[in-house]
Scaffold this active site. Sequence first.
Site, PDB file in Angstrom:
ATOM      1  N   ASN A   1      49.886  46.211  34.991  1.00  0.00           N
ATOM      2  CA  ASN A   1      49.613  45.278  36.088  1.00  0.00           C
ATOM      3  C   ASN A   1      50.616  45.361  37.231  1.00  0.00           C
ATOM      4  O   ASN A   1      50.460  44.664  38.234  1.00  0.00           O
ATOM      5  CB  ASN A   1      49.503  43.856  35.548  1.00  0.00           C
ATOM      6  CG  ASN A   1      48.257  43.699  34.684  1.00  0.00           C
ATOM      7  OD1 ASN A   1      47.392  44.584  34.669  1.00  0.00           O
ATOM      8  ND2 ASN A   1      48.178  42.622  33.946  1.00  0.00           N
TER       9      ASN A   1
ATOM     10  N   CYS B   1      37.320  42.712  32.647  1.00  0.00           N
ATOM     11  CA  CYS B   1      37.036  41.945  31.431  1.00  0.00           C
ATOM     12  C   CYS B   1      36.219  40.697  31.770  1.00  0.00           C
ATOM     13  O   CYS B   1      36.346  40.111  32.817  1.00  0.00           O
ATOM     14  CB  CYS B   1      38.340  41.503  30.781  1.00  0.00           C
ATOM     15  SG  CYS B   1      39.296  42.905  30.229  1.00  0.00           S
TER      16      CYS B   1
ATOM     17  N   PRO C   1      36.581  34.391  40.634  1.00  0.00           N
ATOM     18  CA  PRO C   1      36.213  34.466  42.049  1.00  0.00           C
ATOM     19  C   PRO C   1      37.342  35.115  42.870  1.00  0.00           C
ATOM     20  O   PRO C   1      38.432  35.376  42.347  1.00  0.00           O
ATOM     21  CB  PRO C   1      36.038  33.005  42.441  1.00  0.00           C
ATOM     22  CG  PRO C   1      36.858  32.248  41.485  1.00  0.00           C
ATOM     23  CD  PRO C   1      36.821  33.007  40.201  1.00  0.00           C
TER      24      PRO C   1
ATOM     25  N   ARG D   1      38.702  45.500  37.187  1.00  0.00           N
ATOM     26  CA  ARG D   1      39.072  44.459  38.144  1.00  0.00           C
ATOM     27  C   ARG D   1      40.083  44.995  39.142  1.00  0.00           C
ATOM     28  O   ARG D   1      40.168  44.539  40.270  1.00  0.00           O
ATOM     29  CB  ARG D   1      39.665  43.301  37.331  1.00  0.00           C
ATOM     30  CG  ARG D   1      40.323  42.232  38.146  1.00  0.00           C
ATOM     31  CD  ARG D   1      39.352  41.171  38.544  1.00  0.00           C
ATOM     32  NE  ARG D   1      40.008  40.174  39.378  1.00  0.00           N
ATOM     33  CZ  ARG D   1      39.365  39.140  39.878  1.00  0.00           C
ATOM     34  NH1 ARG D   1      38.085  38.969  39.610  1.00  0.00           N
ATOM     35  NH2 ARG D   1      39.969  38.267  40.635  1.00  0.00           N
TER      36      ARG D   1
ATOM     37  N   ASP E   1      37.948  33.887  46.200  1.00  0.00           N
ATOM     38  CA  ASP E   1      38.041  33.038  47.396  1.00  0.00           C
ATOM     39  C   ASP E   1      39.466  32.947  47.953  1.00  0.00           C
ATOM     40  O   ASP E   1      39.661  32.904  49.172  1.00  0.00           O
ATOM     41  CB  ASP E   1      37.502  31.636  47.094  1.00  0.00           C
ATOM     42  CG  ASP E   1      38.179  30.995  45.884  1.00  0.00           C
ATOM     43  OD1 ASP E   1      38.452  31.714  44.900  1.00  0.00           O
ATOM     44  OD2 ASP E   1      38.471  29.797  45.929  1.00  0.00           O
TER      45      ASP E   1
HETATM   46  C1  EPZ Z   1      45.904  39.479  37.020  1.00  0.00           C
HETATM   47  O1  EPZ Z   1      44.515  39.262  37.202  1.00  0.00           O
HETATM   48  C2  EPZ Z   1      46.031  40.437  35.856  1.00  0.00           C
HETATM   49  N1  EPZ Z   1      45.365  41.711  36.170  1.00  0.00           N
HETATM   50  C3  EPZ Z   1      45.399  39.818  34.612  1.00  0.00           C
HETATM   51  O2  EPZ Z   1      45.625  40.721  33.527  1.00  0.00           O
HETATM   52  C4  EPZ Z   1      46.105  38.508  34.301  1.00  0.00           C
HETATM   53  O3  EPZ Z   1      45.482  37.899  33.197  1.00  0.00           O
HETATM   54  C5  EPZ Z   1      46.032  37.575  35.529  1.00  0.00           C
HETATM   55  O4  EPZ Z   1      46.576  38.251  36.691  1.00  0.00           O
HETATM   56  C6  EPZ Z   1      46.801  36.283  35.313  1.00  0.00           C
HETATM   57  O5  EPZ Z   1      48.135  36.577  35.041  1.00  0.00           O
HETATM   58  C7  EPZ Z   1      46.016  42.607  36.923  1.00  0.00           C
HETATM   59  O6  EPZ Z   1      47.115  42.380  37.404  1.00  0.00           O
HETATM   60  C8  EPZ Z   1      45.319  43.931  37.135  1.00  0.00           C
HETATM   61  P1  EPZ Z   1      44.504  35.715  39.002  1.00  0.00           P
HETATM   62  P2  EPZ Z   1      43.986  38.466  38.504  1.00  0.00           P
HETATM   63  O7  EPZ Z   1      43.944  36.001  40.342  1.00  0.00           O
HETATM   64  O8  EPZ Z   1      44.824  38.780  39.667  1.00  0.00           O
HETATM   65  C9  EPZ Z   1      41.481  32.126  39.603  1.00  0.00           C
HETATM   66  C10 EPZ Z   1      45.049  42.082  31.714  1.00  0.00           C
HETATM   67  O9  EPZ Z   1      44.655  41.830  30.582  1.00  0.00           O
HETATM   68  N2  EPZ Z   1      41.255  32.688  40.939  1.00  0.00           N
HETATM   69  O10 EPZ Z   1      45.933  35.341  38.870  1.00  0.00           O
HETATM   70  O11 EPZ Z   1      42.526  38.715  38.605  1.00  0.00           O
HETATM   71  C11 EPZ Z   1      40.903  33.034  38.523  1.00  0.00           C
HETATM   72  O12 EPZ Z   1      39.530  32.744  38.355  1.00  0.00           O
HETATM   73  C12 EPZ Z   1      44.483  41.332  32.903  1.00  0.00           C
HETATM   74  O13 EPZ Z   1      45.940  42.937  31.981  1.00  0.00           O
HETATM   75  C13 EPZ Z   1      40.465  31.982  41.836  1.00  0.00           C
HETATM   76  O14 EPZ Z   1      39.957  30.903  41.551  1.00  0.00           O
HETATM   77  O15 EPZ Z   1      44.229  36.965  38.042  1.00  0.00           O
HETATM   78  C14 EPZ Z   1      41.708  32.662  37.312  1.00  0.00           C
HETATM   79  O16 EPZ Z   1      41.153  31.511  36.709  1.00  0.00           O
HETATM   80  C15 EPZ Z   1      43.416  40.335  32.474  1.00  0.00           C
HETATM   81  N3  EPZ Z   1      40.249  32.525  43.069  1.00  0.00           N
HETATM   82  C16 EPZ Z   1      43.079  32.333  37.899  1.00  0.00           C
HETATM   83  O17 EPZ Z   1      42.879  32.120  39.298  1.00  0.00           O
HETATM   84  C17 EPZ Z   1      40.794  33.716  43.451  1.00  0.00           C
HETATM   85  O18 EPZ Z   1      40.568  34.157  44.600  1.00  0.00           O
HETATM   86  C18 EPZ Z   1      44.091  33.452  37.729  1.00  0.00           C
HETATM   87  O19 EPZ Z   1      43.564  34.620  38.306  1.00  0.00           O
HETATM   88  C19 EPZ Z   1      41.591  34.418  42.524  1.00  0.00           C
HETATM   89  C20 EPZ Z   1      41.822  33.889  41.273  1.00  0.00           C
END
Ligand code: EPZ
Length: 423
Positions: free
Chosen positions: A26, A118, A124, A94, A126
């Site tokens: 990541n 995954c 989302p 992703r 947003d």
């Molecule tokens: C990163 O995903 C990681 N992936 C994920 O690891 C990790 O679980 C996650 O961060 C949380 O630490 C990579 O870095 C490639 P988020 P990301 O945006 O960026 C909500 C693994 O197993 N959200 O921090 O997609 C979202 O729905 C993967 O290595 C919004 O609502 O995670 C979630 O509930 C899985 N709107 C929460 O925030 C947005 O625009 C956290 O998502 C963006 C996110």
Amino acid sequence: MTEKTYLRVKGGSPLCGTYNVHGAKNAVLPMLAASVMTEDEVTVTDCPYISDVDDMTEVLRALGVAVSRRGRDVTVSGKPTLTEIPPHLACAMRSSVFMLGALLAETGEVRLFTPGGCRIGARPLDIHFDGFRRLGACVEYGEDYVLCRAEKLTGADVILKYPSVGATENLIMAAVKAEGRTRLIGAAREPEIVSLVRLLVKMGADIAGEGTPVITVNGVRELEGAVCAPVADRIVTGTVMAAVAVAGGRVELNGADASCLGAVISPFLSSHTYLVEHGGVLVFESDRVLAATDVVTGPYPLFPTDMQAPFMACQCYASGMSSMRETVFEDRFAHVAELRKMGADIALAGNTAFVDGSRGMKGAVMHAADLRGGAGLLVAALGAEGESFIDGLRYLDRGYENIERIMSNLGGKVVRESGSLPE
Ligand code: EPZ
């Protein structure tokens, strides 16, 4: 009968030996995305041999840049000639999302089909899109695509409603060449973001505050080539620790970065474990006597959601009632139904799992539905009585290098086989 590839795991063997922790998936993914922001050579070292990195290099090649790999070092050069992420690649993972900020900054336009990855909630974008708009981009999206365009990006204060890791990384990259100052307020603080910033600063970007909730980016005109190593993978480190916790044994984790492992390590310490760190080597020992532990996931520096499933496997062996509250993703308990096949006593109430580990676990045939859930199943199987079979390896191979070899090199009875899965 369909031919399947799966892991055959015989539980009960202690894990002993040394594991060399590689660079964090990541961190490597956004760092590779950032490489398109200069035509000079950018090398990310210590990249793991995992399919997400392979897919990211395919995305980069499809965009028209040159990508070469020598061992664990991946080098990117040239300017992107396309601005659309190929749909079959965007759906594969992703991480294609991370191209949004870099391409928008570099070319002024990017089109992405709804990214795959995954199944762990709606996921989302947003926060990404709102941030791009704040920097002056037009963002339009339909059922399965998003199109971002910007004649010019202008620095601004951007408040993130949630410390999204990907949004923070995309907005940093979009801001690097924007005119003027950008402040990301409420930014994510993950160590993988610090790695991205370290690379960007080496390339000539002007960024401060990474690892804190307020990141300031002063736009610059050009970036140049650089070489940079990612932070060590704290989730792979934690996964190996969870395996040792349930199977027993002693492992030396070479290259583990203790400075970002606080929250990962702390739930293990309430059990009969021994942990010491010296000179970049983390020594972890367990006698399989695990104590019930309540855990809540959250944004860094809290306990990482990616460790939720591997640690829940430990809770299945802890005497007494543990709880696991998942606050980051709204649907990240797919592994619970599979653990129940092994006899796990897990009750779900909203975003919390209650795990009674006093019943013992037996081998079962299980199906991984996502990357870290699959890792949790393997951890559980390593401590169980009898044999387990786990398919869905395409998920595991996204984030773990030959996970069967990681465990078998430490004495675990894990082999990858093809054939028809036992019923
Ligand atoms: C990163 O995903 C990681 N992936 C994920 O690891 C990790 O679980 C996650 O961060 C949380 O630490 C990579 O870095 C490639 P988020 P990301 O945006 O960026 C909500 C693994 O197993 N959200 O921090 O997609 C979202 O729905 C993967 O290595 C919004 O609502 O995670 C979630 O509930 C899985 N709107 C929460 O925030 C947005 O625009 C956290 O998502 C963006 C996110």
